[in-house]
Design an enzyme around this catalytic site. Structure first.
Site, mmCIF file in Angstrom:
data_model
loop_
_atom_site.group_PDB
_atom_site.id
_atom_site.type_symbol
_atom_site.label_atom_id
_atom_site.label_comp_id
_atom_site.label_asym_id
_atom_site.label_seq_id
_atom_site.Cartn_x
_atom_site.Cartn_y
_atom_site.Cartn_z
ATOM 1 C CB SER A 11 32.014 50.878 41.757
ATOM 2 O OG SER A 11 33.191 50.327 41.182
ATOM 3 C CB ILE A 13 31.372 42.576 40.940
ATOM 4 C CG1 ILE A 13 30.779 42.346 39.541
ATOM 5 C CG2 ILE A 13 31.431 41.259 41.714
ATOM 6 C CD1 ILE A 13 31.632 41.453 38.649
ATOM 7 C CG ASP A 53 47.483 50.890 45.052
ATOM 8 O OD1 ASP A 53 47.054 49.841 44.538
ATOM 9 O OD2 ASP A 53 48.345 51.607 44.514
ATOM 10 C CG ASN A 74 35.321 42.726 43.236
ATOM 11 O OD1 ASN A 74 34.782 42.204 42.262
ATOM 12 N ND2 ASN A 74 35.290 44.044 43.430
ATOM 13 C CE1 TYR A 137 39.081 42.133 33.631
ATOM 14 C CE2 TYR A 137 38.246 40.443 32.143
ATOM 15 C CZ TYR A 137 38.153 41.156 33.325
ATOM 16 O OH TYR A 137 37.126 40.894 34.205
ATOM 17 C CE LYS A 141 39.664 39.751 36.328
ATOM 18 N NZ LYS A 141 39.467 39.992 37.769
ATOM 19 C CB VAL A 170 28.630 41.788 35.762
ATOM 20 C CG1 VAL A 170 27.710 42.142 36.926
ATOM 21 C CG2 VAL A 170 29.088 40.340 35.868
ATOM 22 C CB THR A 172 29.761 46.600 36.635
ATOM 23 O OG1 THR A 172 30.636 46.184 35.553
ATOM 24 C CG2 THR A 172 29.254 45.381 37.378
#
Length: 239
Positions: A11, A13, A53, A74, A137, A141, A170, A172
């Site tokens: 899904s 990106i 996974d 990704n 998050y 990152k 984005v 999404t």
């Protein structure tokens, strides 16, 4: 024709990047947790789909029975929440998918990657700055970008590059979840929530998946051979 692997290809990106490489004539393998989603990404484009996974070390190692020329890490996850609302389980899961999954993917890829290979991580503008309610998050990152910069130095003399794409919001399913969260927490409608979310983007809109995919195509190109250890911001000037 190069062999390209894209994790999180079911899904968002990842789907856009996989389709862009397939349409460019590359042999694409897409990896994800849901077979149905991977099949939808393919849509008759001839991609190979592998259910995996990426936090499972053995499963990731099995992906690389043969070398890939381009590997795009990704797969990612994240939820908006104040730090006090983040459980240890959620913290560990976020780091496992976003950071450890990238580590496992890159490590396995490098054991066989040929000269001229390309490693690309999809990070975030949150890899370049902090943000309220995205502590787990953002931390994951930041870790991805640190990994990319370190790996870039290790592989430079092998003719391999390692870079990160750092998109803002984005368009999404993950961004939609963020919109829903803002709507619920502030009691506002969707239009108002979306306006708040894109407020930091000078262009004033969400980024299209295709715009991130274009960045991946560039970083994988011959013309990007001297781009290494770079954090490419795709954010309309936010960073």
């Amino acid at each position: 024709m190069r062999r390209v692997l894209v994790t999180g290809g079911g899904s968002g990106i990842g789907r856009g990047i996989a389709r862009a490489f397939a349409e460019a004539g590359e042999a694409v393998t897409i990896v994800g947790r849901r077979e149905e989603a991977l099949s939808e990404t393919d849509g008759g484009r001839g991609m190979q789909a592998v259910v995996c996974d990426i936090t499972d070390e053995g499963a990731v190692e099995a992906l690389f029975e043969a070398p890939y020329d381009v590997v795009v890490a990704n797969a990612g996850t994240g939820r908006a929440a104040f730090l006090t609302e983040v459980s240890l389980e959620e913290w560990n899961e976020t780091l496992a998918v976003n950071l450890t999954g990238t580590f496992l993917t890159f490590r396995a890829a490098l054991r066989q990657m040929p000269e001229g290979g390309r490693l690309i991580a999809v990070a975030s503008t949150q890899a370049l700055r902090g943000g309220a309610r995205v502590s787990a998050y953002s931390a994951s990152k930041h870790g991805v970008l640190g990994l990319v910069r370190s790996v870039a130095l290790e592989v430079a003399r092998k003719g391999i590059t390692c870079n990160a794409i750092c998109p803002g919001f984005v368009d999404t399913p993950m961004a939609d979840a963020a919109v829903q969260s803002v709507m619920a927490s502030r009691g506002i409608d969707r239009a108002a929530a979306e306006k708040l979310i894109v407020a930091s983007n000078p262009i004033g809109r969400m980024i299209a998946v295709e715009e991130v995919a274009s960045a991946a195509l560039y970083l994988a190109s011959k013309g990007a051979a001297m781009v290494n250890g770079h954090a490419m911001s795709v954010s309309g000037g936010e960073i």
